[in-house]
Design a protein around this motif. Structure first.
Motif, short mmCIF file in Angstrom:
data_model
loop_
_atom_site.label_atom_id
_atom_site.label_comp_id
_atom_site.label_asym_id
_atom_site.label_seq_id
_atom_site.Cartn_x
_atom_site.Cartn_y
_atom_site.Cartn_z
N LEU A 222 0.83 -1.20 0.00
CA LEU A 222 0.00 0.00 0.00
C LEU A 222 0.86 1.26 0.00
CD1 LEU A 222 -2.87 -0.98 2.47
CD2 LEU A 222 -3.08 -0.52 0.01
N THR A 223 2.03 1.20 0.65
CA THR A 223 2.94 2.35 0.66
C THR A 223 3.41 2.66 -0.76
OG1 THR A 223 3.68 1.83 2.90
CG2 THR A 223 5.12 3.23 1.56
N VAL A 224 3.70 1.62 -1.53
CA VAL A 224 4.14 1.82 -2.90
C VAL A 224 3.02 2.38 -3.76
CG1 VAL A 224 4.93 0.62 -4.98
CG2 VAL A 224 5.92 0.04 -2.77
N LEU A 225 1.79 1.85 -3.57
CA LEU A 225 0.68 2.22 -4.44
C LEU A 225 0.09 3.58 -4.09
CD1 LEU A 225 -1.15 -1.21 -4.71
CD2 LEU A 225 0.56 -0.21 -6.23
N GLY A 226 0.26 4.06 -2.87
CA GLY A 226 -0.22 5.38 -2.51
C GLY A 226 -1.64 5.38 -1.99
N ALA A 227 -2.09 6.58 -1.61
CA ALA A 227 -3.39 6.72 -0.94
C ALA A 227 -4.56 6.40 -1.85
CB ALA A 227 -3.53 8.14 -0.39
N GLY A 228 -4.37 6.38 -3.14
CA GLY A 228 -5.49 6.13 -4.05
C GLY A 228 -5.94 4.69 -4.08
N VAL A 229 -5.21 3.81 -3.41
CA VAL A 229 -5.56 2.39 -3.42
C VAL A 229 -5.79 1.95 -1.99
CG1 VAL A 229 -4.81 0.07 -4.03
CG2 VAL A 229 -4.17 2.00 -5.48
N SER A 230 -6.87 1.23 -1.76
CA SER A 230 -7.17 0.71 -0.44
C SER A 230 -7.21 -0.81 -0.48
CB SER A 230 -8.52 1.25 0.05
OG SER A 230 -9.56 0.86 -0.85
N SER A 231 -7.28 -1.40 0.69
CA SER A 231 -7.33 -2.85 0.79
C SER A 231 -8.54 -3.27 1.61
CB SER A 231 -6.05 -3.38 1.44
OG SER A 231 -6.11 -4.79 1.60
N PRO A 232 -9.34 -4.25 1.13
CA PRO A 232 -9.15 -4.99 -0.12
C PRO A 232 -9.65 -4.20 -1.32
CG PRO A 232 -11.10 -5.77 1.02
CD PRO A 232 -10.46 -4.76 1.93
N CYS A 233 -9.22 -4.64 -2.52
CA CYS A 233 -9.67 -4.03 -3.76
C CYS A 233 -9.84 -5.14 -4.79
CB CYS A 233 -8.68 -2.97 -4.25
SG CYS A 233 -7.05 -3.66 -4.68
N SER A 234 -10.45 -4.80 -5.92
CA SER A 234 -10.64 -5.81 -6.97
C SER A 234 -9.33 -6.02 -7.72
CB SER A 234 -11.74 -5.37 -7.94
OG SER A 234 -11.29 -4.26 -8.70
N ILE A 235 -9.19 -7.16 -8.35
CA ILE A 235 -7.98 -7.45 -9.12
C ILE A 235 -7.82 -6.46 -10.26
CG2 ILE A 235 -9.16 -9.13 -10.61
CD1 ILE A 235 -5.47 -9.19 -9.42
N GLU A 236 -8.95 -5.88 -10.75
CA GLU A 236 -8.86 -4.90 -11.83
C GLU A 236 -8.12 -3.64 -11.39
OE1 GLU A 236 -11.66 -7.87 -12.66
OE2 GLU A 236 -11.82 -6.41 -11.03
N VAL A 237 -8.26 -3.29 -10.11
CA VAL A 237 -7.54 -2.11 -9.61
C VAL A 237 -6.04 -2.36 -9.68
CG1 VAL A 237 -7.07 -0.70 -7.56
CG2 VAL A 237 -9.42 -1.37 -8.12
N LEU A 238 -5.61 -3.56 -9.31
CA LEU A 238 -4.18 -3.87 -9.34
C LEU A 238 -3.68 -3.94 -10.78
CD1 LEU A 238 -1.63 -4.55 -7.73
CD2 LEU A 238 -2.32 -6.95 -7.79
#
Length: 843
Positions: A222-238
């Motif tokens: 999550l640190t690498v991806l930044g605040a725009g990504v939360s957990s859990p998320c869909s595989i499409e987000v990744l």
């Protein structure tokens, strides 16, 4: 209609509701790309390769496009993204013929496809299989691997490629029936191979629930991806944060990890951070079953561990201490590692280099010569060394060391060589290549033109004529003599330009004679004499045919085996530059290979004809009520033997079995497999088995034999008393029926998969009834294939000719059809069979 697309919206199809295991489906809107990528990855891994891909038909007739490229950087192979079906390359040949091609080494490739070697002059092995479903041809499956000089591709690997092409063909046919346009009008999608690396250093992790499509991310990721990504998320987000090739690599890893073997895989992907920066990450995956509340196994979960490979987030003290600038790139050309010395040499931080392609990180790598060096390293697996001069930079000595996962590059700064010493001949030639690419093509013309001509020569006389027409004019020669080795003596096989009778004393000379034609062969070294005086001083007792001129004596050696010697004569004294000596020596090797092939031809052709005669029936049964006739149309070149066969069998129950089949490929191996299948079909038929059981039993036998080949077949069981017939078909062309009124149509027989692929295949039975005077014609595809045309056009031509036979006797009608087929196809390597039966109700 839907297009091939890229990954997303993902396994839920945009509804948020999963439907089955995500790894089994792949990206929903990229179904075509997923099917192609999976097949290419499987083929490369199955045959132990390092690269591969799939060519698919495009919207343009006769044009194939590279749809998926595995394990190689796409931009580096842009000239091969398009392939016309009429080109003399293996991909085009496989698509045209529907037959696989296997090239074990560069020698075999030069012999069969010299243009391929001319365009990619590096040592590698290549395997090609048609992607087909029934009569529909979608494209070609390709795998590249290390060469095996002198060792043919094993039957196991041939079979794996063949099955891969057939299974992909069935998958594409399913997509077509579902409304997907199975064409590729775009640039290729590049896919990374699994990575073979050591244990990673943990940096972040994720867990992907394949049933729900949701991904749980830990704090490091999550640190690498930044605040725009939360957990859990869909595989499409990744996957939206990945380049397309990395998205497919991740799906492929999931598919492999959750497959039958369940083995862990490693993939390298580039992940985009919130600032747009690239983080090169290594994903190791292992599928684990989760347990439900009652303790039973439920669902599948994919876990990944991510490690930084070169952005500075993980230290690299060991390599930073090395006294060399080191840079590594994966097989897609993306920089995966940069040490500190490379940063200082290039004047750029490793964070600005890692994850970029070589062309972005090192713009001077776009020089065509340097791209050629990278191609050589990736395809040959051998180290390459060259000098490069970046704009506004210092000369660099560049060493490329290829491996399974990519290329390691060592950069050593060099002083500008120009002020220190005049350029060496090799440097002069390099500069010449850079300034005049057209000269490089001209320099390649002579060996390529000769190789192309030699590949079409069959007999020793034809080879000699090619050398006379191509080699002598290129070098200004006037005399030519070719001697062939037999029983430790050299015998004159061809001469031109020498005085009549001058060479007769040298015909049959022993290998201990002190003459240049013998010594060039026994030592393996070419001999060049720039004047007749020089030749006379070296061989004082040698008779001379002229007082002025020059001579070149070349050893003809093929793969270490002595074949003979070649003499080139020139009317005037002349020098032989190092380049000319190199080219002439190389051409002598090509001539030797062609002559050795020609010598084998006479022996093998006789064996092949004898084998074909033994395997085909010498006479057909004579029965009241049914007239039968068979015709065999051999090729006019090569071995003249193939895997086509026909048979007419009296079953013992008063019925007559009409059989026709076609084993993949030509040559003795195909004929041997054909003999085994013919015997099997005959045994099953004589045992009174039903048509579907005859086909099923033959299919299982071929799979058990595992010759690496598949076969098509059509089996018709006819009752001569009633005209009733039961027919089964395994991937074979539909037969033709000529009614008593003269009209002709294709018989619509239900079909099953070709023999030798799927042990569980079934073969449905079609019932038909012949009217008195009706003629049923079974044939193999060699009778209807025409260069550059769809096979349906050939079938229409044959149908028209069949209708025009009118009231001709069956033997005369068969002869006419064979003659017209030969005139229409003009394919010297075709093998074609025709089996016709007329029901006359003649009791």
């Amino acid at each position: 209609m839907t297009s091939h697309g890229a990954p997303g919206p993902g396994p839920t199809g945009g509804t948020g509701r999963p439907s089955g295991n995500a790894a089994d489906r792949g990206p929903a809107s990229g179904a075509l790309t997923w099917a192609l990528a999976e097949a290419a990855l499987a083929a490369v891994e199955d045959v132990g390769g390092y690269a591969g891909g799939v060519y698919l038909r495009s919207g343009t007739p006769g044009l194939l496009r590279l749809a998926v490229l595995v394990g190689l950087p796409g931009p580096l192979f842009r000239p091969w993204w398009r392939m016309h079906a009429n080109r003399p390359f293996p991909i085009a040949e496989v698509h045209r013929s529907g037959q696989s091609v296997h090239l074990a080494d560069v020698e075999e490739a030069m012999r069969r496809f010299p243009q391929l070697v001319a365009s990619l002059p590096f040592p590698f092995s290549s395997l090609y299989a048609p992607v087909v479903a029934g009569r529909e041809r979608f494209g070609v499956l390709v795998a590249l691997r290390a060469p095996t000089p002198g060792v043919p591709v094993e039957a196991r690997d041939r079979g794996r490629m063949t099955r891969g092409g057939l299974l992909l063909g069935e998958a594409l046919a399913d997509l077509s029936r579902q409304g997907t346009r199975v064409e590729w009008p775009d640039d290729p999608v590049c896919v990374q191979l699994p990575t073979g690396s050591g244990p990673p250093v943990r940096f972040g992790s994720f867990a992907w629930d394949l049933d729900t499509g949701m991904v749980t991310l830990d704090g490091g990721l999550l640190t690498v991806l930044g605040a725009g990504v939360s957990s859990p998320c869909s595989i499409e987000v990744l996957t939206s944060l990945l380049d397309p090739e990395d998205g497919y690599a991740l799906w492929a890893a999931a598919r492999q990890a959750t497959g039958k073997d369940g083995r862990p895989t490693v993939r390298r992907i580039r992940l985009k951070g919130p600032d747009g920066g690239l983080h090169l990450l290594e994903v190791s995956t292992r599928a684990r079953r989760t347990a439900s509340d009652d303790g039973s196994a439920s669902g599948a979960r994919l876990e990944g561990t991510l490690v930084d490979l070169g952005t500075g987030l993980v230290g690299s003290d060991a390599t930073d201490r090395l006294p060399r600038a080191i840079l590594a790139a994966d097989r897609l050309g993306r920089v995966t590692y940069v040490n500190e010395r490379t940063e200082r040499l290039l004047g750029r931080p490793r964070a600005a280099l890692a994850g970029r392609t070589l062309w972005e990180a090192l713009p001077w790598f776009g020089n065509p010569l340097h791209e050629d060096q990278l191609r050589a390293a990736l395809l040959s697996g051998e180290s390459v060394h060259f000098l490069a001069h970046p704009e506004h930079g210092r000369w660099l000595s560049v060493s490329l060391h290829p491996g399974r996962d990519g290329v390691t590059m060592v950069l050593v700064p060099e002083e500008d060589p120009a002020p220190l010493a005049p350029p060496s001949p090799s440097e002069q030639r390099t500069e010449h290549v850079l300034s005049a690419p057209g000269d490089r093509a001209a320099a390649l013309y002579r060996p390529v033109a000769l190789a192309i001509a030699l590949s079409e020569a069959v007999t020793a006389r034809q080879v000699s004529a090619v050398v006379t027409e191509e080699l002598l004019p290129a070098f200004g020669g006037r005399q030519l003599a070719i001697y062939l080795l037999s029983d430790r003596r050299l015998y004159l096989a061809w001469e031109t330009g020498f005085p009549p009778g001058f060479l007769e004393p040298f015909d049959g000379v022993a290998l201990d004679a002190h003459v240049p034609g013998v010594e060039t062969l026994t030592t393996g070294r070419p001999l060049f004499f720039e004047s007749m005086e020089q030749l006379g001083r070296a061989y004082p007792n040698l008779p001379m045919d002229a007082h002025s001129g020059a001579r070149a004596f070349l050893p003809l050696i093929a793969s270490g085996r002595p074949v003979g010697s070649c003499i080139l004569g020139f009317d005037s004294p002349r020098g032989f530059s190092p380049e000319e000596r190199t080219v002439l020596t190389a051409l002598a090797g090509l001539i030797a290979q062609a002559l050795e092939r020609a010598q084998r031809y006479d022996t093998e052709s006789a064996v092949a004809r004898g084998l074909q005669d033994a395997l085909l029936p010498h006479r057909l049964p004579v029965r009241d009520g049914v007239d039968t006739v068979g015709r065999y149309l051999p090729g006019t070149q090569g071995m003249d033997v193939g895997g086509d066969w026909y048979d007419v069998i009296e079953t013992g129950q008063g019925q007559l079995a009409l059989v026709i089949g076609d084993v993949q490929g030509h040559g003795v191996a195909a004929a041997a497999t054909m003999g085994q299948l013919r015997s099997a079909v005959r045994a099953f038929a004589l045992g009174g088995h039903r048509p579907q059981d005859v086909m099923r039993g033959t299919n299982r036998l071929l799979i058990d034999l595992d010759p690496g080949q598949f076969a098509s077949c059509c089996y018709v069981l006819l009752d001569p008393d009633t005209g009733e017939a039961r027919a089964v078909r395994a991937g074979h062309p539909q037969p033709l029926l000529r009614r008593p009124d003269g009209t002709t149509q294709q018989v619509d027989l239900a079909g099953g998969m070709v023999l030798g692929v799927d042990a569980r295949a079934s073969y449905p039975v079609t019932r038909l009834r012949l009217a008195p005077g009706a003629v049923l014609a079974l044939f193999t595809d060699g009778l209807v294939e025409e260069p550059g045309k769809d096979i349906d056009e050939g079938i229409e031509r044959l149908s028209g000719a069949f209708a025009a036979t009118g009231e001709l006797a069956l033997t005369e009608a068969a002869d006419r059809l064979i003659r017209e087929a030969r005139a229409a196809t003009s394919r010297p390597d075709d093998i074609a069979l025709l089996l016709a039966a007329r029901w006359t109700e003649g009791h």
